[in-house]
Scaffold this motif. Structure first.
Motif, PDB file in Angstrom:
ATOM      1  N   ALA A  61      -3.913   5.225  -0.397  1.00 53.66           N
ATOM      2  CA  ALA A  61      -3.039   5.116  -1.573  1.00 53.66           C
ATOM      3  C   ALA A  61      -1.738   4.411  -1.218  1.00 53.66           C
ATOM      4  O   ALA A  61      -1.260   3.545  -1.956  1.00 53.66           O
ATOM      5  CB  ALA A  61      -2.759   6.506  -2.144  1.00 53.66           C
ATOM      6  N   ARG A  62      -1.166   4.761  -0.072  1.00 48.76           N
ATOM      7  CA  ARG A  62       0.091   4.129   0.338  1.00 48.76           C
ATOM      8  C   ARG A  62      -0.123   2.671   0.720  1.00 48.76           C
ATOM      9  O   ARG A  62       0.719   1.819   0.435  1.00 48.76           O
ATOM     10  CB  ARG A  62       0.725   4.901   1.491  1.00 48.76           C
ATOM     11  N   LEU A  63      -1.244   2.384   1.361  1.00 47.69           N
ATOM     12  CA  LEU A  63      -1.543   1.000   1.716  1.00 47.69           C
ATOM     13  C   LEU A  63      -1.666   0.145   0.461  1.00 47.69           C
ATOM     14  O   LEU A  63      -1.162  -0.972   0.408  1.00 47.69           O
ATOM     15  CB  LEU A  63      -2.828   0.918   2.545  1.00 47.69           C
ATOM     16  N   ARG A  64      -2.303   0.678  -0.561  1.00 49.42           N
ATOM     17  CA  ARG A  64      -2.456  -0.050  -1.829  1.00 49.42           C
ATOM     18  C   ARG A  64      -1.089  -0.372  -2.430  1.00 49.42           C
ATOM     19  O   ARG A  64      -0.847  -1.483  -2.905  1.00 49.42           O
ATOM     20  CB  ARG A  64      -3.292   0.804  -2.779  1.00 49.42           C
ATOM     21  N   VAL A  65      -0.186   0.602  -2.394  1.00 50.12           N
ATOM     22  CA  VAL A  65       1.172   0.383  -2.911  1.00 50.12           C
ATOM     23  C   VAL A  65       1.888  -0.643  -2.038  1.00 50.12           C
ATOM     24  O   VAL A  65       2.494  -1.596  -2.546  1.00 50.12           O
ATOM     25  CB  VAL A  65       1.961   1.713  -2.957  1.00 50.12           C
ATOM     26  N   LEU A  66       1.805  -0.477  -0.723  1.00 48.29           N
ATOM     27  CA  LEU A  66       2.486  -1.387   0.200  1.00 48.29           C
ATOM     28  C   LEU A  66       2.022  -2.828   0.007  1.00 48.29           C
ATOM     29  O   LEU A  66       2.839  -3.753  -0.088  1.00 48.29           O
ATOM     30  CB  LEU A  66       2.229  -0.934   1.642  1.00 48.29           C
ATOM     31  N   LEU A  67       0.718  -3.036  -0.093  1.00 47.16           N
ATOM     32  CA  LEU A  67       0.184  -4.395  -0.228  1.00 47.16           C
ATOM     33  C   LEU A  67       0.535  -5.028  -1.570  1.00 47.16           C
ATOM     34  O   LEU A  67       0.558  -6.252  -1.691  1.00 47.16           O
ATOM     35  CB  LEU A  67      -1.326  -4.392  -0.010  1.00 47.16           C
ATOM     36  N   ALA A  68       0.806  -4.206  -2.583  1.00 44.05           N
ATOM     37  CA  ALA A  68       1.175  -4.750  -3.893  1.00 44.05           C
ATOM     38  C   ALA A  68       2.538  -5.441  -3.857  1.00 44.05           C
ATOM     39  O   ALA A  68       2.833  -6.285  -4.698  1.00 44.05           O
ATOM     40  CB  ALA A  68       1.181  -3.634  -4.937  1.00 44.05           C
TER      41      ALA A  68
END
Length: 182
Positions: A20-27
């Motif tokens: 979930a955090r990776l998805r936010v970070l990559l956005a």
């Protein structure tokens, strides 16, 4: 934004390895607000805000500028290199297995999103797949040689130049993941 950042803190590694955090970070590929990212990834703003606060505390997201009350953030680097010793995995195979499960889940979510865009009738295929279009959908697990990868890349380049017209008036989406295996 740095081109690459080598993670040295176990807390940073844990945050990046959280899906979930990776998805936010990559956005945050360009400066954006938390509200923009929440809309982009289709997540509740409060949950995204929670992830953003942690990513900022760990120095993985940085503030670029303000526009009134709106704060624009971007990630610290385009790419993050995490030493294997900082990961919770006991082996590379375990890490790749978990990563491929995450990738398949993201592909399922992408197909579900594409389904909404197409506005057609759908059927349910597979045990836990979202509803898929009646047109062919295939997920293959292939081992390719370097020459075959080069041929595939060339074929995809040629297809992308002609894909604007679609096939028989219909447009299709294609997701390809090439990952090295040992």
């Amino acid at each position: 934004m740095l081109d690459e950042y080598v993670v040295q803190d176990p807390m940073q590694a844990r945050a990046i390895l959280n899906p979930a955090r990776l998805r936010v970070l990559l956005a945050f590929d360009v400066p954006k607000t938390s509200a923009q990212v929440a809309r982009e990834i289709g997540e509740v703003p409060n949950r995204v805000g929670h992830h953003i606060r942690l990513l900022r505390q760990l120095g993985l997201l940085v503030m670029c500028y303000r526009q009134g009350r709106r704060v624009f953030l971007e990630r610290k680097a385009r790419n993050f290199r995490i030493p294997f010793s900082l990961t919770p995995y006991s082996s590379l195979e375990e890490a790749l297995g978990l990563a491929s499960a995450e990738i398949l889940q993201l592909l399922r979510q992408a197909v579900a999103h594409w389904q909404q865009e197409l506005d057609e009738e759908f059927i349910l295929v597979g045990e836990d797949f979202p509803k898929l279009p009646r047109s062919p959908v295939k997920i293959l697990d292939l081992v390719l040689t370097s020459e075959q990868v080069a041929m595939l890349e060339e074929m995809l380049r040629n297809l992308s130049n002609n894909g604007k017209r679609g096939i028989a008036g219909r447009r299709y989406k294609l997701a390809v993941l090439l990952a090295p295996v040992h």
